[in-house]
Motif scaffolding. Sequence first.
Motif, PDB file in Angstrom:
ATOM      1  N   LEU A  14       0.840  -1.185   0.000  1.00  0.00           N
ATOM      2  CA  LEU A  14       0.000   0.000   0.000  1.00  0.00           C
ATOM      3  C   LEU A  14       0.882   1.243   0.000  1.00  0.00           C
ATOM      4  O   LEU A  14       1.968   1.250   0.586  1.00  0.00           O
ATOM      5  CB  LEU A  14      -0.901   0.013   1.232  1.00  0.00           C
ATOM      6  CG  LEU A  14      -2.002  -1.052   1.292  1.00  0.00           C
ATOM      7  CD1 LEU A  14      -2.725  -0.975   2.636  1.00  0.00           C
ATOM      8  CD2 LEU A  14      -2.980  -0.894   0.152  1.00  0.00           C
ATOM      9  N   PRO A  15       0.447   2.314  -0.649  1.00  0.00           N
ATOM     10  CA  PRO A  15       1.263   3.549  -0.657  1.00  0.00           C
ATOM     11  C   PRO A  15       1.358   4.137   0.743  1.00  0.00           C
ATOM     12  O   PRO A  15       0.426   4.022   1.547  1.00  0.00           O
ATOM     13  CB  PRO A  15       0.497   4.469  -1.608  1.00  0.00           C
ATOM     14  CG  PRO A  15      -0.895   3.948  -1.624  1.00  0.00           C
ATOM     15  CD  PRO A  15      -0.786   2.464  -1.430  1.00  0.00           C
ATOM     16  N   ALA A  38      13.431  16.412   3.606  1.00  0.00           N
ATOM     17  CA  ALA A  38      14.363  15.273   3.591  1.00  0.00           C
ATOM     18  C   ALA A  38      13.816  14.098   2.795  1.00  0.00           C
ATOM     19  O   ALA A  38      14.604  13.284   2.282  1.00  0.00           O
ATOM     20  CB  ALA A  38      14.653  14.827   5.027  1.00  0.00           C
ATOM     21  N   LEU A  39      12.491  13.993   2.670  1.00  0.00           N
ATOM     22  CA  LEU A  39      11.878  12.799   2.068  1.00  0.00           C
ATOM     23  C   LEU A  39      11.088  13.104   0.802  1.00  0.00           C
ATOM     24  O   LEU A  39      10.285  12.275   0.373  1.00  0.00           O
ATOM     25  CB  LEU A  39      10.968  12.120   3.100  1.00  0.00           C
ATOM     26  CG  LEU A  39      11.688  11.547   4.323  1.00  0.00           C
ATOM     27  CD1 LEU A  39      10.684  11.165   5.404  1.00  0.00           C
ATOM     28  CD2 LEU A  39      12.532  10.337   3.921  1.00  0.00           C
ATOM     29  N   ASP A  40      11.319  14.282   0.219  1.00  0.00           N
ATOM     30  CA  ASP A  40      10.625  14.653  -1.017  1.00  0.00           C
ATOM     31  C   ASP A  40       9.110  14.583  -0.805  1.00  0.00           C
ATOM     32  O   ASP A  40       8.389  13.928  -1.564  1.00  0.00           O
ATOM     33  CB  ASP A  40      11.047  13.734  -2.166  1.00  0.00           C
ATOM     34  CG  ASP A  40      10.648  14.287  -3.534  1.00  0.00           C
ATOM     35  OD1 ASP A  40      10.478  15.515  -3.636  1.00  0.00           O
ATOM     36  OD2 ASP A  40      10.477  13.488  -4.471  1.00  0.00           O
ATOM     37  N   GLY A  41       8.652  15.257   0.236  1.00  0.00           N
ATOM     38  CA  GLY A  41       7.245  15.174   0.597  1.00  0.00           C
ATOM     39  C   GLY A  41       6.483  16.463   0.407  1.00  0.00           C
ATOM     40  O   GLY A  41       7.050  17.520   0.091  1.00  0.00           O
ATOM     41  N   ILE A  97      -3.962  13.607  -1.064  1.00  0.00           N
ATOM     42  CA  ILE A  97      -3.004  12.533  -0.801  1.00  0.00           C
ATOM     43  C   ILE A  97      -2.769  11.702  -2.057  1.00  0.00           C
ATOM     44  O   ILE A  97      -1.621  11.393  -2.421  1.00  0.00           O
ATOM     45  CB  ILE A  97      -3.514  11.639   0.349  1.00  0.00           C
ATOM     46  CG1 ILE A  97      -3.484  12.417   1.668  1.00  0.00           C
ATOM     47  CG2 ILE A  97      -2.681  10.362   0.458  1.00  0.00           C
ATOM     48  CD1 ILE A  97      -4.257  11.761   2.790  1.00  0.00           C
ATOM     49  N   ASP A  98      -3.839  11.346  -2.761  1.00  0.00           N
ATOM     50  CA  ASP A  98      -3.704  10.529  -3.970  1.00  0.00           C
ATOM     51  C   ASP A  98      -2.941  11.282  -5.060  1.00  0.00           C
ATOM     52  O   ASP A  98      -2.139  10.685  -5.795  1.00  0.00           O
ATOM     53  CB  ASP A  98      -5.080  10.113  -4.481  1.00  0.00           C
ATOM     54  CG  ASP A  98      -5.764   9.101  -3.567  1.00  0.00           C
ATOM     55  OD1 ASP A  98      -5.049   8.487  -2.735  1.00  0.00           O
ATOM     56  OD2 ASP A  98      -6.996   8.938  -3.666  1.00  0.00           O
ATOM     57  N   GLY A 104       4.629  10.682  -7.295  1.00  0.00           N
ATOM     58  CA  GLY A 104       5.821  10.032  -6.762  1.00  0.00           C
ATOM     59  C   GLY A 104       6.401  10.680  -5.533  1.00  0.00           C
ATOM     60  O   GLY A 104       7.571  10.457  -5.196  1.00  0.00           O
ATOM     61  N   ARG A 105       5.608  11.500  -4.841  1.00  0.00           N
ATOM     62  CA  ARG A 105       6.089  12.163  -3.640  1.00  0.00           C
ATOM     63  C   ARG A 105       5.415  11.563  -2.412  1.00  0.00           C
ATOM     64  O   ARG A 105       4.463  10.782  -2.515  1.00  0.00           O
ATOM     65  CB  ARG A 105       5.859  13.670  -3.739  1.00  0.00           C
ATOM     66  CG  ARG A 105       6.664  14.299  -4.884  1.00  0.00           C
ATOM     67  CD  ARG A 105       6.275  15.741  -5.137  1.00  0.00           C
ATOM     68  NE  ARG A 105       6.681  16.615  -4.037  1.00  0.00           N
ATOM     69  CZ  ARG A 105       7.869  17.189  -3.929  1.00  0.00           C
ATOM     70  NH1 ARG A 105       8.808  16.954  -4.831  1.00  0.00           N
ATOM     71  NH2 ARG A 105       8.147  18.002  -2.926  1.00  0.00           N
TER      72      ARG A 105
END
Length: 330
Positions: A14-15, A38-41, A97-98, A104-105
């Motif tokens: 799951l993502p 730090a996490l490409d978010g 979120i989707d 890809g983030r």
Amino acid sequence: MSSENETRPPAPALPPLIAVVGPTAVGKTALAIRLALALDGEIVSADSRQVYQGMDIGTAKSTAAERALVPHHLLDIAPPEQALTLAEFRDLAYQAIDDILRRGRLPFLVGGSGQYVRAVLEGWTLTAIAPDPDLRLRLEADAIRHGAAALHERLAVLDPVAAAAIDGRNVRRVIRALEVCLTSTQPISQLQTRQPPPYRVWQVGLQRPVADLYARLDARVDAMLAQGLVAEVQQVRQRVLGLGLQATQPALTGLGYREIGQYLVGDLTLDAAVVEIKRNTRRFVRQQRNWFRATNPAIHWYEAEPDPTARILAGIHGWLTASALRADEC
């Protein structure tokens, strides 16, 4: 001969979704920005008042500089005269979120509004019963005439489960629950179910010693006043009340907006309003702390000082790796 398990392709993982929660003024936004960088978010705000336009100071909304560092979602998505429902917020959060995942983030759900966070993480299926404006006006008048406690007692008779879960001082939520009870064949507590969303979730909770947190709260209120909170509240009130709506609209009942509103109509002096803001904010923070700890044992709690970013990143990386390995073993 190969078994069915040997020939079946591994189930996709799951993502991921990271939630950053904790009480007001604890430092969630700054932490989430560091983690996202730090996490490409990207950040999805889970704040019940930051959704409203023109309410920047009193909600401690992320600044333009912070939004330039990391994309933010679900800020300024509704005018203050609109009562954005929890169901509407949940749907918008899932869309955001989707969208982040499709690009890809990594999505970060960040906020201190406990119900908004849980509605997303637990997949609350919320009642779709339409509002009844006339009934709402009558219930609001009853609250003014007889008091919020009397309205809550009425709900306790019709839907004791909902009454036990709703703070009697939250008149808007009490009215909504009564509205559902009186316009449908089922109480709201029976119409709300849960269907977990298609994400794997890791939750970070940020905390501080109470004395430190209270000092930060008081300093933030003072800073809001210096930044122009009174003028902001006045503008929001003029817009909402100018449309013929009541002062019970969500935009006018949030912390700071309600008390400054009382000052603007002459019910409180400014000094008394500030005292009330600080007192009510401390009470709210105690409720937040109790809410998150009592309702969600899955939260990984960290002290805000010293900076826990490196330890949290290590925990997230370990969780992401372990989740991927479990998916491969399926």
